[in-house]
Design a protein around this motif. Structure first.
Motif, PDB file in Angstrom:
ATOM      1  N   SER A   1       0.837  -1.196   0.000  1.00  0.00           N
ATOM      2  CA  SER A   1       0.000   0.000   0.000  1.00  0.00           C
ATOM      3  C   SER A   1       0.877   1.254   0.000  1.00  0.00           C
ATOM      4  O   SER A   1       1.977   1.256   0.538  1.00  0.00           O
ATOM      5  CB  SER A   1      -0.933   0.008   1.216  1.00  0.00           C
ATOM      6  OG  SER A   1      -0.195  -0.055   2.414  1.00  0.00           O
ATOM      7  N   ALA A   2       0.362   2.310  -0.629  1.00  0.00           N
ATOM      8  CA  ALA A   2       1.076   3.584  -0.695  1.00  0.00           C
ATOM      9  C   ALA A   2       0.767   4.381   0.561  1.00  0.00           C
ATOM     10  O   ALA A   2      -0.378   4.445   1.008  1.00  0.00           O
ATOM     11  CB  ALA A   2       0.642   4.363  -1.927  1.00  0.00           C
ATOM     12  N   GLU A   3       1.830   4.963   1.152  1.00  0.00           N
ATOM     13  CA  GLU A   3       1.666   5.764   2.362  1.00  0.00           C
ATOM     14  C   GLU A   3       2.604   6.956   2.262  1.00  0.00           C
ATOM     15  O   GLU A   3       3.795   6.823   2.509  1.00  0.00           O
ATOM     16  CB  GLU A   3       2.005   4.900   3.582  1.00  0.00           C
ATOM     17  CG  GLU A   3       1.580   5.497   4.892  1.00  0.00           C
ATOM     18  CD  GLU A   3       1.808   4.529   6.032  1.00  0.00           C
ATOM     19  OE1 GLU A   3       2.833   4.682   6.724  1.00  0.00           O
ATOM     20  OE2 GLU A   3       0.979   3.629   6.213  1.00  0.00           O
ATOM     21  N   GLU A   4       2.073   8.113   1.861  1.00  0.00           N
ATOM     22  CA  GLU A   4       2.840   9.331   1.629  1.00  0.00           C
ATOM     23  C   GLU A   4       3.985   9.080   0.653  1.00  0.00           C
ATOM     24  O   GLU A   4       3.737   8.777  -0.496  1.00  0.00           O
ATOM     25  CB  GLU A   4       3.315   9.924   2.953  1.00  0.00           C
ATOM     26  CG  GLU A   4       2.162  10.396   3.824  1.00  0.00           C
ATOM     27  CD  GLU A   4       2.620  10.973   5.133  1.00  0.00           C
ATOM     28  OE1 GLU A   4       3.805  11.349   5.279  1.00  0.00           O
ATOM     29  OE2 GLU A   4       1.774  11.073   6.038  1.00  0.00           O
ATOM     30  N   ASP A   5       5.250   9.137   1.121  1.00  0.00           N
ATOM     31  CA  ASP A   5       6.385   9.006   0.214  1.00  0.00           C
ATOM     32  C   ASP A   5       7.030   7.612   0.251  1.00  0.00           C
ATOM     33  O   ASP A   5       8.191   7.447  -0.082  1.00  0.00           O
ATOM     34  CB  ASP A   5       7.438  10.073   0.532  1.00  0.00           C
ATOM     35  CG  ASP A   5       8.014   9.917   1.928  1.00  0.00           C
ATOM     36  OD1 ASP A   5       7.360   9.275   2.775  1.00  0.00           O
ATOM     37  OD2 ASP A   5       9.121  10.449   2.178  1.00  0.00           O
ATOM     38  N   ARG A   6       6.278   6.593   0.680  1.00  0.00           N
ATOM     39  CA  ARG A   6       6.817   5.230   0.752  1.00  0.00           C
ATOM     40  C   ARG A   6       5.715   4.210   0.516  1.00  0.00           C
ATOM     41  O   ARG A   6       4.527   4.552   0.473  1.00  0.00           O
ATOM     42  CB  ARG A   6       7.479   4.984   2.099  1.00  0.00           C
ATOM     43  CG  ARG A   6       6.518   5.095   3.272  1.00  0.00           C
ATOM     44  CD  ARG A   6       7.247   5.076   4.581  1.00  0.00           C
ATOM     45  NE  ARG A   6       6.279   5.272   5.654  1.00  0.00           N
ATOM     46  CZ  ARG A   6       6.311   4.642   6.788  1.00  0.00           C
ATOM     47  NH1 ARG A   6       7.269   3.770   7.024  1.00  0.00           N
ATOM     48  NH2 ARG A   6       5.405   4.866   7.697  1.00  0.00           N
ATOM     49  N   TYR A   7       6.121   2.964   0.363  1.00  0.00           N
ATOM     50  CA  TYR A   7       5.182   1.861   0.204  1.00  0.00           C
ATOM     51  C   TYR A   7       5.325   0.936   1.395  1.00  0.00           C
ATOM     52  O   TYR A   7       6.428   0.734   1.922  1.00  0.00           O
ATOM     53  CB  TYR A   7       5.460   1.103  -1.098  1.00  0.00           C
ATOM     54  CG  TYR A   7       5.147   1.967  -2.298  1.00  0.00           C
ATOM     55  CD1 TYR A   7       3.850   2.013  -2.801  1.00  0.00           C
ATOM     56  CD2 TYR A   7       6.122   2.740  -2.902  1.00  0.00           C
ATOM     57  CE1 TYR A   7       3.542   2.812  -3.884  1.00  0.00           C
ATOM     58  CE2 TYR A   7       5.829   3.547  -3.986  1.00  0.00           C
ATOM     59  CZ  TYR A   7       4.533   3.573  -4.470  1.00  0.00           C
ATOM     60  OH  TYR A   7       4.235   4.377  -5.540  1.00  0.00           O
ATOM     61  N   VAL A   8       4.215   0.348   1.844  1.00  0.00           N
ATOM     62  CA  VAL A   8       4.194  -0.445   3.067  1.00  0.00           C
ATOM     63  C   VAL A   8       3.692  -1.856   2.783  1.00  0.00           C
ATOM     64  O   VAL A   8       2.712  -2.049   2.062  1.00  0.00           O
ATOM     65  CB  VAL A   8       3.269   0.227   4.124  1.00  0.00           C
ATOM     66  CG1 VAL A   8       3.184  -0.609   5.382  1.00  0.00           C
ATOM     67  CG2 VAL A   8       3.756   1.631   4.431  1.00  0.00           C
ATOM     68  N   ILE A   9       4.392  -2.832   3.359  1.00  0.00           N
ATOM     69  CA  ILE A   9       3.957  -4.234   3.310  1.00  0.00           C
ATOM     70  C   ILE A   9       3.527  -4.591   4.720  1.00  0.00           C
ATOM     71  O   ILE A   9       4.313  -4.472   5.663  1.00  0.00           O
ATOM     72  CB  ILE A   9       5.110  -5.160   2.863  1.00  0.00           C
ATOM     73  CG1 ILE A   9       5.552  -4.795   1.456  1.00  0.00           C
ATOM     74  CG2 ILE A   9       4.687  -6.614   2.959  1.00  0.00           C
ATOM     75  CD1 ILE A   9       6.767  -5.549   0.979  1.00  0.00           C
TER      76      ILE A   9
END
Length: 134
Positions: free
Chosen positions: A16-24
């Motif tokens: 998932s996209a979260e501001e300036d990064r992607y999260v697993i």
């Protein structure tokens, strides 16, 4: 595909996209069972869900549209599992992908064992303990 003996856990998740990064996201169960420590740094391997390579295609079973999902384990495969329950006959019950059950005779609730799959059915498998408490 070759899987390292250092594999701690295996699960499917979305990125998932979260501001300036992607999260697993890591499932809570992986932390609660002690497989993953939230304070540690881990290497993450991503496996494509796209088309298989030519070498994977030649070893794959014939392509047919199965009416139900195939078991996530094969006879002879080894798995690290945690016994979550005891069955009616007193055997240990572990669950892997999609809640698929592996019956482990001689195992108790809470034990974490390495098993070799000896029998596979559409809705459950049987595993023999080959290493106690890993």
């Amino acid at each position: 595909m070759e899987i390292s003996e250092k594999l701690l856990c295996l699960f499917s998740t979305e990125v998932s996209a979260e501001e300036d990064r992607y999260v697993i996201e890591v499932p809570r169960q992986e932390v609660e069972t002690g497989d993953i420590d939230p304070e540690e740094v881990y290497r993450v391997a991503l496996i494509s869900r796209g088309e298989s390579t030519e070498s994977e295609t030649t070893t794959a079973q014939p392509q047919s549209a199965p009416s139900e999902p195939q078991p996530p384990v094969d006879v002879g495969e080894t798995r690290y599992v945690e016994i979550e329950d005891i069955g009616k006959q007193g055997d240990g019950i572990a669950r892997v992908e999609r809640g698929y059950v592996i019956i482990v005779p001689g195992a108790d609730v809470g034990e974490r064992v390495k098993v070799e799959v000896t029998e596979v059915k559409s809705n459950f498998a049987v595993g023999e303990i080959i290493e106690e408490t890993f």
